[in-house]
Motif scaffolding. Structure first.
Motif, PDB file in Angstrom:
ATOM      1  N   ARG A 137       0.837  -1.207   0.000  1.00 45.39           N
ATOM      2  CA  ARG A 137       0.000   0.000   0.000  1.00 45.39           C
ATOM      3  C   ARG A 137       0.868   1.251   0.000  1.00 45.39           C
ATOM      4  N   ALA A 138       1.939   1.236   0.797  1.00 51.62           N
ATOM      5  CA  ALA A 138       2.853   2.378   0.820  1.00 51.62           C
ATOM      6  C   ALA A 138       3.491   2.611  -0.542  1.00 51.62           C
ATOM      7  N   ALA A 139       3.680   1.513  -1.300  1.00 55.21           N
ATOM      8  CA  ALA A 139       4.255   1.620  -2.646  1.00 55.21           C
ATOM      9  C   ALA A 139       3.186   1.847  -3.700  1.00 55.21           C
ATOM     10  N   SER A 140       1.927   2.015  -3.251  1.00 59.32           N
ATOM     11  CA  SER A 140       0.797   2.221  -4.164  1.00 59.32           C
ATOM     12  C   SER A 140       0.109   3.555  -3.886  1.00 59.32           C
ATOM     13  N   TYR A 141       0.912   4.518  -3.418  1.00 64.32           N
ATOM     14  CA  TYR A 141       0.397   5.866  -3.159  1.00 64.32           C
ATOM     15  C   TYR A 141      -0.757   5.834  -2.159  1.00 64.32           C
ATOM     16  N   ASP A 142      -0.641   4.931  -1.182  1.00 64.89           N
ATOM     17  CA  ASP A 142      -1.574   4.819  -0.052  1.00 64.89           C
ATOM     18  C   ASP A 142      -3.009   4.531  -0.483  1.00 64.89           C
ATOM     19  N   GLN A 143      -3.180   3.777  -1.555  1.00 65.88           N
ATOM     20  CA  GLN A 143      -4.525   3.418  -1.995  1.00 65.88           C
ATOM     21  C   GLN A 143      -5.068   2.296  -1.112  1.00 65.88           C
ATOM     22  N   SER A 144      -6.254   2.530  -0.535  1.00 70.69           N
ATOM     23  CA  SER A 144      -6.801   1.620   0.474  1.00 70.69           C
ATOM     24  C   SER A 144      -7.184   0.253  -0.080  1.00 70.69           C
ATOM     25  N   GLN A 145      -7.386   0.155  -1.404  1.00 70.30           N
ATOM     26  CA  GLN A 145      -7.763  -1.143  -1.978  1.00 70.30           C
ATOM     27  C   GLN A 145      -6.738  -2.224  -1.640  1.00 70.30           C
ATOM     28  N   ILE A 146      -5.488  -1.828  -1.547  1.00 70.03           N
ATOM     29  CA  ILE A 146      -4.416  -2.799  -1.342  1.00 70.03           C
ATOM     30  C   ILE A 146      -4.567  -3.529  -0.008  1.00 70.03           C
ATOM     31  N   ALA A 175       3.169 -10.462 -12.848  1.00 64.93           N
ATOM     32  CA  ALA A 175       4.572 -10.098 -13.044  1.00 64.93           C
ATOM     33  C   ALA A 175       5.090 -10.674 -14.357  1.00 64.93           C
ATOM     34  N   ASN A 176       5.455  -9.801 -15.269  1.00 60.85           N
ATOM     35  CA  ASN A 176       5.957 -10.247 -16.573  1.00 60.85           C
ATOM     36  C   ASN A 176       7.462 -10.481 -16.542  1.00 60.85           C
ATOM     37  N   LYS A 177       7.943 -11.206 -17.538  1.00 60.30           N
ATOM     38  CA  LYS A 177       9.376 -11.406 -17.700  1.00 60.30           C
ATOM     39  C   LYS A 177       9.900 -10.297 -18.611  1.00 60.30           C
ATOM     40  N   PHE A 192       1.216   2.367  -9.021  1.00 61.66           N
ATOM     41  CA  PHE A 192       2.111   1.846  -7.994  1.00 61.66           C
ATOM     42  C   PHE A 192       3.544   1.961  -8.475  1.00 61.66           C
ATOM     43  N   ASP A 193       4.465   1.929  -7.536  1.00 65.67           N
ATOM     44  CA  ASP A 193       5.887   2.027  -7.826  1.00 65.67           C
ATOM     45  C   ASP A 193       6.408   0.619  -8.143  1.00 65.67           C
ATOM     46  N   LYS A 194       6.662   0.377  -9.414  1.00 69.60           N
ATOM     47  CA  LYS A 194       7.062  -0.969  -9.823  1.00 69.60           C
ATOM     48  C   LYS A 194       8.366  -1.405  -9.175  1.00 69.60           C
ATOM     49  N   ALA A 195       9.311  -0.494  -9.079  1.00 72.70           N
ATOM     50  CA  ALA A 195      10.601  -0.848  -8.487  1.00 72.70           C
ATOM     51  C   ALA A 195      10.430  -1.277  -7.039  1.00 72.70           C
ATOM     52  N   LYS A 196       9.556  -0.597  -6.297  1.00 71.21           N
ATOM     53  CA  LYS A 196       9.330  -0.959  -4.896  1.00 71.21           C
ATOM     54  C   LYS A 196       8.575  -2.277  -4.787  1.00 71.21           C
ATOM     55  N   ASN A 201       9.037  -8.655 -13.305  1.00 74.79           N
ATOM     56  CA  ASN A 201       8.726  -7.249 -13.114  1.00 74.79           C
ATOM     57  C   ASN A 201       7.213  -7.104 -12.891  1.00 74.79           C
ATOM     58  N   ALA A 202       6.821  -6.364 -11.874  1.00 75.42           N
ATOM     59  CA  ALA A 202       5.399  -6.145 -11.601  1.00 75.42           C
ATOM     60  C   ALA A 202       4.790  -5.332 -12.740  1.00 75.42           C
TER      61      ALA A 202
END
Length: 210
Positions: A62-71, A81-83, A160-164, A177-178
């Motif tokens: 959630r913290a890596a998703s801009y605090d979106q409550s759905q998470i 997650a793709n290759k 969301f932050d893919k790297a995080k 990779n997400a």
């Protein structure tokens, strides 16, 4: 109206989930079976599917998703997650799986193997990443439709932050990779979005018959 269209009109991108209502394990497995049965180019399935239920992991995501409550409020968070890149091993493993399941000799699959290799292995990594990510999105669409059929709510999420995400889930070390996220659960009665009229262009505006 056709039942399928009824369900597609029923569904919406759920903004608030009821955290007290849990999607059953049985229904989750149906969704995951549907994900696994989704079509992909050549049948290669160049992605993996992560199902997150752990509360602590969901808080981090959630913290890596801009605090979106759905998470945190949804029953499950499904990460497709793709290759981002691949080599001949991915195709060879797929050929081995065909041999095992269908009882076909490697020699009889050589032409198919070479077709895939000549078509895919020469692509630049950026194109490979786009192609595998697109395959993951096919799974996303199928999951959303099947969930709607079961009257299970979903919210597709790209914010969301893919790297995080990759760091939290250890995806980079696995060559993944997400690509996109799907929150799965049941809508909250407090989610006003469910009452909004669905906004779409008319078929005449977006569909051309030739």
């Amino acid at each position: 109206m056709d039942k399928v269209l009824d369900k597609l009109n029923w569904r919406y991108a759920t903004k608030k989930f009821d955290s007290s209502k849990k999607v059953s394990k049985k229904n989750l497995e149906i969704l995951l079976d549907a994900a696994n049965l989704t079509a992909s180019s050549y049948g290669l399935q160049p992605y993996e599917i992560y199902v997150i239920e752990d509360a602590d992991k969901k808080v981090k995501l959630r913290a890596a998703s801009y605090d979106q409550s759905q998470i945190t409020d949804a029953s499950y968070v499904i990460v497709l997650a793709n290759k981002p890149t691949f080599d001949a091993t991915m195709i060879d493993d797929y050929i081995d799986n065909i041999m095992k399941i269908r009882g076909i000799s490697k020699e009889n699959l050589e032409g198919f193997s070479q077709t895939m290799k000549s078509s895919l292995l020469g692509l630049p990594d950026a194109h490979k990443n786009t192609w595998t990510s697109n395959q993951a999105y096919i799974v996303l669409g199928n999951l959303m439709t099947i969930a709607a059929e079961m009257e299970i709510d979903t919210c597709p999420m790209e914010g969301f932050d893919k790297a995080k995400y990759n760091e939290i889930l250890g995806l980079t070390d696995k060559g993944l990779n997400a690509a996109v996220v799907l929150a799965v659960g049941y809508r909250s009665a407090e989610d006003d979005t469910q009452n909004y009229p669905k906004v779409r262009y008319s078929k005449e505006q977006i569909i051309t018959h030739i």
